[in-house]
Design an enzyme around this catalytic site. Structure first.
Site, PDB file in Angstrom:
ATOM      1  N   GLU A   1     -47.588   5.273  12.807  1.00 19.84           N
ATOM      2  CA  GLU A   1     -47.639   4.381  11.648  1.00 19.84           C
ATOM      3  C   GLU A   1     -48.019   5.103  10.358  1.00 19.84           C
ATOM      4  O   GLU A   1     -49.079   4.833   9.771  1.00 19.84           O
ATOM      5  CB  GLU A   1     -48.596   3.222  11.923  1.00 19.84           C
ATOM      6  CG  GLU A   1     -48.114   2.317  13.033  1.00 19.84           C
ATOM      7  CD  GLU A   1     -49.066   1.171  13.338  1.00 19.84           C
ATOM      8  OE1 GLU A   1     -50.250   1.264  12.970  1.00 19.84           O
ATOM      9  OE2 GLU A   1     -48.620   0.196  13.966  1.00 19.84           O
TER      10      GLU A   1
ATOM     11  N   GLU B   1     -44.364  -1.570  19.579  1.00 24.54           N
ATOM     12  CA  GLU B   1     -45.649  -2.201  19.894  1.00 24.54           C
ATOM     13  C   GLU B   1     -45.606  -3.670  19.512  1.00 24.54           C
ATOM     14  O   GLU B   1     -45.112  -4.018  18.438  1.00 24.54           O
ATOM     15  CB  GLU B   1     -46.788  -1.596  19.059  1.00 24.54           C
ATOM     16  CG  GLU B   1     -47.156  -0.187  19.341  1.00 24.54           C
ATOM     17  CD  GLU B   1     -48.308   0.272  18.420  1.00 24.54           C
ATOM     18  OE1 GLU B   1     -49.053  -0.574  17.884  1.00 24.54           O
ATOM     19  OE2 GLU B   1     -48.428   1.485  18.216  1.00 24.54           O
TER      20      GLU B   1
HETATM   21  C1  GAL Z   1     -51.191  -0.589  15.726  1.00 28.02           C
HETATM   22  C2  GAL Z   1     -51.523   0.821  16.194  1.00 28.02           C
HETATM   23  C3  GAL Z   1     -52.029   0.829  17.623  1.00 28.02           C
HETATM   24  C4  GAL Z   1     -53.083  -0.234  17.796  1.00 28.02           C
HETATM   25  C5  GAL Z   1     -52.507  -1.563  17.401  1.00 28.02           C
HETATM   26  C6  GAL Z   1     -53.457  -2.715  17.587  1.00 28.02           C
HETATM   27  O1  GAL Z   1     -51.116  -0.686  14.356  1.00 28.02           O
HETATM   28  O2  GAL Z   1     -50.386   1.649  16.105  1.00 28.02           O
HETATM   29  O3  GAL Z   1     -52.539   2.115  17.923  1.00 28.02           O
HETATM   30  O4  GAL Z   1     -54.175   0.066  17.005  1.00 28.02           O
HETATM   31  O5  GAL Z   1     -52.147  -1.524  16.047  1.00 28.02           O
HETATM   32  O6  GAL Z   1     -52.897  -3.933  17.159  1.00 28.02           O
END
Ligand code: GAL
Length: 673
Positions: A153, A312
């Site tokens: 990110e 994710e």
């Molecule tokens: C994302 C990040 C992950 C985790 C996740 C939690 O932004 O890439 O590592 O922190 O959020 O929601």
């Protein structure tokens, strides 16, 4: 499979971030056994593992990663391998404290979280290249390796650093961009408030000033910071391409999150082999599935329409919002499959197993603290099976009905200080127009204002405050050639340097809209205006009004009250073969429906009125078939008419006539050719 697809993955991606370094190695067997039970096909590993891979400067330990990748391979699970460059070890910062970023107020961040990176720092760049080279050399031919996951990110949590190293780097960037200091003075309007520079050496980042700083300088700094991060991504990517040919490279975007607006994803989309995105529901009371659909559509558009990957999302609640509700039964599947409908070749999560320690222990995971005796786990296993049944949709493309223009530079410019109203919010305009199109069951592509728009019968322009001459020409040509354009207020106002286009507003769009705007008159907090339209219909606007003078456009809706009473509120201009609409006040999604309905008629878009609100219908097509996704976000069973017979992929049943979709359920029909 094309070279954007994770190597060796023969199904859709299903899995998540896997951080087994948090557990004793003896637990790993249990993890992979459960992964197989859930139908996991790929996991992301090593994203934050630099301190374990290089526990002391120059001393490496790859043994645990060798064993982990070996175990995944033995179990038929593909690996998305991280370069851990978002989390340099403590020893690195001890040796290079100036690699810690500095805020605009001059505060240097400390080690102890993640993502504390000054992207201009030469020691950081060198160390990142070194660990990337070692990983690529060691694992290029590893049979588990499917995809490289560079960094994590870019742009969060630090979007820009203001240190002296960045100041020097910014000056070099200015020199490359403008060549001379006079050109910078001109572009920034530095004659104002005596801000003229005699030499590039006098220029600093836009650090904290006593009152508002130069807006064009602030805008350029965002461009510089974005370009600097991208430079670092490209350096890692090139190492990986050189040493591990044939393995696609991605980095996880956060396309539609307003917390991450520091990255111009149009530019990044061109640099990655596979676009991947992280999406989390923002539980602020609005309809989360609409926000999700928008993020997915934007991600697909950044990928140029090609399949992308949801890298994710959350199986249940997150832990970083003020209140973090769990997902309702079925919601995780609807979320995942809506991303798939909108072009993702899979659904991945943060994270596989819920952490016991650290900052994210209350963030949900595929394997929760409650273990396998839980609803969440049962839903994960069911989703794994559903995703497997959807294998045929791989590598097909989502079909869009309309386009919404989106430009990060315009968004950045609108966030600058001292604007006509702090209640105007560029992101809100995009959200509301998108929601109105969503509620008409139209699938939306996002497009850059200078892109070829000829494929779309309808193009919506939510507050494109910054519009270049090229964008203006593009929109004019689009309408002249038969397109239907709908433009919000505060569009076409400034050029790329935040300088007002000469002449009356909206300088860049006067011709295409057939009008001028004499004066803005934003409303006070809570104030509203009524507008009257065809057949006496009435709508209520807020936030913004203005004095519109038609110069070729016809008035369709008129202000009833306020400073603009009796004057045009919404206009339509016929130009060449097409039509350009202008909406001069803030209308919410429901109110915009009336305008978009008529504009949709102009565009020849047939209404899909028979579908209830919150029933999402999206199509993916390609060599393997023509797939209709129906996602029922309501709590009632619905029936959706099918244009032809087909096979429903999740139940395996034949479908014809009207497809029954249970409350909260999803159906995907492979329509017969
Ligand atoms: C994302 C990040 C992950 C985790 C996740 C939690 O932004 O890439 O590592 O922190 O959020 O929601």
């Amino acid at each position: 499979m094309p070279d954007h697809a994770p190597k060796g993955l023969t199904r859709l991606a299903f899995g998540g971030d896997y951080n087994p370094e948090q557990w004793p190695e003896s637990d790993w067997q249990d993890d992979v056994r459960l992964m197989r039970e859930a139908g996991v096909t790929m996991v992301s590993v090593g994203i934050f593992s630099w301190a374990l891979l290089e526990p002391a400067p120059g001393a490496h330990d790859f043994g645990w990663l060798d064993r982990l990748l070996g175990l995944l391979h033995e179990n038929g699970i593909r690996a998305d391998l991280g370069t851990p460059t978002v989390a340099p070890p403590a020893w690195f910062y001890r040796a290079h404290p100036d690699a810690l970023p500095v805020t605009a107020d001059g505060v240097r961040y400390e080690f102890g979280s993640r993502g504390a990176i000054c992207h201009s720092n030469p020691a950081y760049r060198e160390a990142a290249a070194d660990i990337t080279t070692r990983l690529a050399t060691r694992y290029a031919d590893h049979p588990a390796l499917a995809l490289w996951h560079v960094h994590n990110e870019y742009g969060v949590p630090v979007s820009a650093c203001y240190c002296d190293g960045c100041a020097a780097h910014f000056r070099r960037w200015l020199e490359t961009t403008y060549e001379t200091v006079d050109a910078v003075n001109e572009a920034w309007g530095a004659a104002f408030w005596g801000q003229r520079y005699g030499s590039l050496d006098e220029i600093n980042p836009p650090r904290t000033t006593p009152t508002v700083g130069n807006p064009a300088q602030a805008l350029d700094y965002r461009r510089f910071a974005d370009a600097t991060m991208r430079e670092n991504f490209v350096r890692e990517r090139d190492i990986l391409h050189r040493l591990a040919p044939g393995i696609p490279v991605t980095t996880n975007f956060m396309t539609a999150l307003s917390q991450c607006d520091s990255v111009d994803y149009w530019a990044w989309g061109r640099e990655v082999d596979l676009v991947s995105n992280d999406h989390y529901l923002i539980t602020d009371g609005r309809r989360t599935h609409v926000n999700l659909a928008m993020a997915a559509d934007l991600t697909r558009s950044v990928a140029g329409g090609a399949p992308w990957l949801l890298m994710e999302h959350a199986a249940g609640g997150v832990n970083w919002q003020p209140r973090n509700p769990a997902k309702a039964p079925g919601e995780m599947a609807r979320n995942s499959l809506s991303h798939v409908a909108r072009g993702s070749d899979g659904a991945m999560f943060f994270q596989w197993r819920q952490s016991r320690r650290g900052a994210e222990k209350f963030h949900s995971a595929m394997l929760p603290h409650a273990g396998t005796e839980s609803r969440l786990w049962r839903e994960v296993v069911q989703l794994g099976a559903d995703i497997e049944s959807l294998t045929p949709v791989r590598d097909t493309r989502t079909v869009a009905d309309a386009a919404v223009l989106w430009d990060w530079h315009s968004w950045w410019a609108q966030a600058l200080e001292w604007r006509p109203s702090e209640d105007h919010d560029a992101r809100e305009r995009a959200d509301s127009f998108y929601e109105a199109l969503y509620d008409r069951h139209l699938t939306v592509d996002f497009a850059h204002p200078e892109d070829d728009l000829s494929a779309y019968p309808l193009v919506v322009v939510p507050a494109l405050y910054l519009a270049t001459e090229a964008a203006a020409r593009n929109l004019r040509e689009y309408v002249e050639n038969g397109g239907t354009l709908v433009v919000s207020y505060f569009s076409g106002i400034v050029d790329e340097h935040d300088a007002v286009h000469p002449g009356p507003y909206p300088g860049a769009l006067r011709d295409v809209l057939g009008l001028t705007v004499e004066e803005f008159s934003p409303l006070l907090a809570g104030e509203t205006v009524r507008i009257t339209g065809p057949d006496g219909a009435r709508l209520t606007g807020d936030v913004w009004t203005e004095i519109v003078v038609p110069r070729g456009a016809e008035t369709v809706w008129t202000y009833e009250d306020g400073l603009a009473a009796g004057r045009p509120a919404v206009t339509r201009h016929r130009l060449g073969e097409g039509t350009a609409w202008y909406v001069s006040t803030r209308l919410g999604a429901r109110e915009l429906d009336a305008i978009l309905g008529t504009a949709g008629d102009d565009a020849g878009i047939a209404p899909r009125a028979e579908l209830p609100r919150d029933v999402e219908v999206v199509r993916r097509t390609g060599a393997s078939g023509n797939f209709l996704f129906v996602i029922n976000h309501t709590d009632a069973d619905v029936k959706v008419p099918l244009e032809s017979h087909g096979t429903e992929l999740l139940t395996g049943e034949r479908a014809a006539g009207r497809l029954a979709v249970p409350a909260g359920g999803v159906r995907v029909v492979n329509l017969d050719a």
